[in-house]
Design an enzyme around this catalytic site. Structure first.
Site, PDB file in Angstrom:
ATOM      1  N   GLU A   1       0.832  -1.209   0.000  1.00  0.00           N
ATOM      2  CA  GLU A   1       0.000   0.000   0.000  1.00  0.00           C
ATOM      3  C   GLU A   1       0.868   1.262   0.000  1.00  0.00           C
ATOM      4  OE1 GLU A   1      -3.441   0.610  -0.090  1.00  0.00           O
ATOM      5  OE2 GLU A   1      -3.436  -1.452  -0.785  1.00  0.00           O
TER       6      GLU A   1
ATOM      7  N   CYS B   1     -13.085   1.660 -14.358  1.00  0.00           N
ATOM      8  CA  CYS B   1     -13.486   3.071 -14.221  1.00  0.00           C
ATOM      9  C   CYS B   1     -12.221   3.939 -14.251  1.00  0.00           C
ATOM     10  CB  CYS B   1     -14.274   3.272 -12.924  1.00  0.00           C
ATOM     11  SG  CYS B   1     -15.078   4.879 -12.862  1.00  0.00           S
TER      12      CYS B   1
ATOM     13  N   CYS C   1     -17.321   1.693 -19.441  1.00  0.00           N
ATOM     14  CA  CYS C   1     -18.629   1.522 -18.798  1.00  0.00           C
ATOM     15  C   CYS C   1     -19.338   0.262 -19.286  1.00  0.00           C
ATOM     16  CB  CYS C   1     -19.497   2.744 -19.038  1.00  0.00           C
ATOM     17  SG  CYS C   1     -18.737   4.243 -18.418  1.00  0.00           S
TER      18      CYS C   1
ATOM     19  N   CYS D   1     -18.697  -2.444 -16.905  1.00  0.00           N
ATOM     20  CA  CYS D   1     -18.827  -2.081 -15.496  1.00  0.00           C
ATOM     21  C   CYS D   1     -20.047  -2.751 -14.847  1.00  0.00           C
ATOM     22  CB  CYS D   1     -18.945  -0.563 -15.378  1.00  0.00           C
ATOM     23  SG  CYS D   1     -19.102  -0.032 -13.680  1.00  0.00           S
TER      24      CYS D   1
ATOM     25  N   CYS E   1     -25.225   3.938 -12.349  1.00  0.00           N
ATOM     26  CA  CYS E   1     -24.197   4.989 -12.274  1.00  0.00           C
ATOM     27  C   CYS E   1     -24.779   6.337 -12.723  1.00  0.00           C
ATOM     28  CB  CYS E   1     -23.008   4.614 -13.153  1.00  0.00           C
ATOM     29  SG  CYS E   1     -21.758   5.907 -13.181  1.00  0.00           S
TER      30      CYS E   1
HETATM   31  S1  SF4 Z   1     -20.497   3.114 -15.307  1.00  0.00           S
HETATM   32 FE1  SF4 Z   1     -19.871   4.665 -13.841  1.00  0.00          FE
HETATM   33  S2  SF4 Z   1     -18.679   3.581 -12.307  1.00  0.00           S
HETATM   34 FE2  SF4 Z   1     -18.851   2.249 -14.088  1.00  0.00          FE
HETATM   35  S3  SF4 Z   1     -17.029   2.669 -15.344  1.00  0.00           S
HETATM   36 FE3  SF4 Z   1     -18.629   4.004 -16.095  1.00  0.00          FE
HETATM   37  S4  SF4 Z   1     -18.360   5.890 -14.935  1.00  0.00           S
HETATM   38 FE4  SF4 Z   1     -17.227   4.318 -13.827  1.00  0.00          FE
END
Ligand code: SF4
Length: 374
Positions: free
Chosen positions: A65, A220, A227, A230, A236
């Site tokens: 970390e 992201c 997206c 995602c 989102c």
């Molecule tokens: S949907 Fe939202 S959280 Fe997912 S990658 Fe796109 S911007 Fe990021």
């Protein structure tokens, strides 16, 4: 047909009427819309082969970390592997000289991180018998450890559910929940920390913590966000509002200070004169070529520091700009050969080091750049 329209109108009416209530409910339950899909996503898409994920211990998590602060994963991997094989246990780190620890950090930058690791290892050896503490406040009291690192150590090692807040997590949370505003401001920071706490589950928190970091690091992304891959795209808000790039709000960049130095690259056969810098200022405690202001006389400096009055200038290599977080330094390497002269004196913090050994001591990247170009 008629009844279909009747019912869909009815549902639309109910939705409109209770929209705020519904939104409120959704807000209150981020674990449903956010945490669960991310946990599910991680089992198939998360990173599982990073060296610090194997034989996981609080010590290994701590080292990783700290190394990962301001530094990319691919840069950290070889440093982490070398560091852990040299200092496999906290006491190995505590029992080493600081200079040895620094030499294993050489080239990674932000050297206060290495000094703090060493200081903290000494405290853990003295106060906790060499066992990494497992209470949040005890971990937080160690040098160089903030709330996010302390949280990551506890969560990733499945000790206690704790929220974290690194750059990746900040980006995912602020986009998904559409947190506008300057996240460096205390009020905003408090808000996003609260949200991070609400998203951290009571069970599987080790997986969740890794998963949200992975989502920020692989999906992201700041500019090339994916997206379509995602797991939380449906809920989102930044995506829905088409404002992804505006979140998180960028800090106005401060103009960096510019300075210029001459680096005296003094060579005697296959060795170079290096000087250990003060504990304060630029490159604290690191070994560097003697660094002169541009109006300082090179010949006088060499005579007063080595007793040599006759020097041979060699072909210089080009000047270059070395950027630190707060400053741009123009470095003018001045190459001088003193192989034919006898060094009469040297200050305590100066020594000649063979070129092939320079990579194994704690130097700045600027020194390495010059050695590579010679
Ligand atoms: S949907 Fe939202 S959280 Fe997912 S990658 Fe796109 S911007 Fe990021």
């Amino acid at each position: 047909m008629g009844s279909y329209y009747l019912y869909s109108d009815l549902y639309r009416g109910i939705y409109r009427r209770y929209k705020n209530y519904w939104l409120e409910l959704t807000k209150q339950n981020p674990q449903e819309i956010f945490t669960k899909p991310i946990l599910h996503w991680w089992s198939e898409h998360g990173r599982k082969d990073l060296p610090w994920q194997k034989n996981k211990t609080p010590y290994r998590t701590w080292v990783s970390e700290i190394m990962l602060q301001q530094t990319q994963v691919k840069t950290v991997i070889p440093y982490f592997t070398k560091f852990i094989s040299k200092f496999p246990k906290i006491n190995d780190l505590a029992n080493s000289e600081q200079s040895e620890v620094m030499s294993h950090w050489s080239g990674l930058g932000y050297y206060s991180r290495a000094r703090n690791l060493h200081k903290a290892a000494l405290i853990i050896k003295k106060d906790y018998g060499g066992i990494f503490p497992n209470k949040f406040d005890e971990i937080l009291s160690l040098p160089g450890i903030g709330p996010s690192t302390a949280g990551a150590i506890l969560s990733l090692n499945n000790i206690e559910p704790r929220a974290i807040m690194d750059g990746n997590v900040k980006r995912v949370l602020s986009r998904h929940f559409f947190i506008e505003g300057d996240l460096t401001k205390a009020g905003m920071l408090k808000k996003i920390w609260k949200l991070s706490e609400r998203c951290t589950p009571e069970t599987d928190f080790d997986i969740y913590t890794q998963a949200i970091m992975d989502l920020g690091a692989t999906v992201c992304l700041p500019k090339k966000y994916k997206c379509d891959q995602c797991p939380v795209v449906k809920s989102c808000i930044a995506k829905k509002k088409n404002k992804i790039e505006l979140i998180p709000q960028k800090k106005a960049k401060k103009q960096k200070r510019k300075i210029e130095y001459n680096f005296l690259v003094i060579r005697s056969e296959d060795s170079f004169l290096l000087e250990q810098r003060d504990a304060n200022g630029i490159w604290p405690g690191l070994w560097s070529f003697p660094t002169l202001e541009t109006d300082e006389k090179v010949e006088s400096w060499i005579e007063s520091n080595t007793g040599i009055s006759k020097i041979n200038y060699q072909n210089n290599i080009d000047s270059f700009t070395h950027s630190l977080s707060h400053i741009d330094i123009q470095i003018n390497p001045v190459i001088i050969d003193i192989s034919d002269s006898k060094v009469e004196r040297l200050k305590k913090n100066m020594t000649f080091i063979k070129a092939q050994k320079i990579n194994s001591i704690a130097t700045s990247k600027a020194v390495k750049k010059i050695i590579d170009r010679l």
